[in-house]
Design a protein around this motif. Structure first.
Motif: not given
Length: 190
Positions: A136-140
């Motif tokens: 989710t951090r990479h997608a953010e």
């Protein structure tokens, strides 16, 4: 007088030949049951924990693009860039994450499941949640270009029981396989 040696028969082979025909079936079943039970007792228990993330489209994107990016994020989740961040939160090496974590996506829903397997239930939970968090951090970081965000849908919970079969089940499977092989030996005998 002849010097031709006579052929000696082993007494144990004669005993085996005198056994009833169905004894191969019984022996195979017993041997298979013992082998299966031993396998079940000696194999360490494995626990499975699963975390879910969902792809949510922003105002400029539609549901189809969210499903497509969910498929892409599902493939990327086990790559080094994501696992490198996840190892910090999971407390295990990247190699352990690579060997223990699997992802799955649905063609109908924009969801990614992250499943971790470990011999300790707490470690399985930590690995699944760490990979979901790193994903989710990479997608953010890329939501402005992809127009899709990843949101954690469900955190992994501590499993109450191992995911594998119990020793009783492995003993039954072994007995079945041994009985089958004993029956085949019975059919194949001369």
């Amino acid at each position: 007088m002849t010097d031709t040696p006579t052929r000696l028969r082993l007494p144990s082979l004669d005993r085996v030949r005198r056994l009833p025909a169905w004894s191969a079936l019984v022996a195979g079943t017993l041997l298979g049951g013992l082998s299966g039970g031993a396998y079940g007792l000696l194999t360490p228990a494995e626990y499975t924990a699963t975390s879910y993330v969902v792809a949510v489209p922003t105002d400029q994107a539609g549901p189809e693009s969210a499903r497509g990016f969910a498929q892409a994020y599902g493939r990327v989740a086990t790559q080094l860039a994501v696992l490198g961040d996840a190892q910090v939160w999971a407390g295990v090496p990247v190699r352990t994450l690579r060997d223990s974590v699997r992802t799955a996506t649905s063609p109908d829903a924009p969801m990614v499941s992250v499943t971790a397997v470990s011999e300790r239930p707490g470690t399985a939970v930590d690995m699944a949640n760490a990979v979901a968090r790193a994903l989710t951090r990479h997608a953010e970081d890329t939501k402005d270009s992809t127009r899709v965000r990843l949101v954690q849908f469900s955190r992994a919970v501590k499993p109450s029981a191992p995911a594998g079969a119990s020793p009783a089940v492995t003993a039954l499977v072994g007995a079945s396989a041994g009985g089958l092989l004993g029956g085949l030996a019975l059919l194949a005998r001369p």
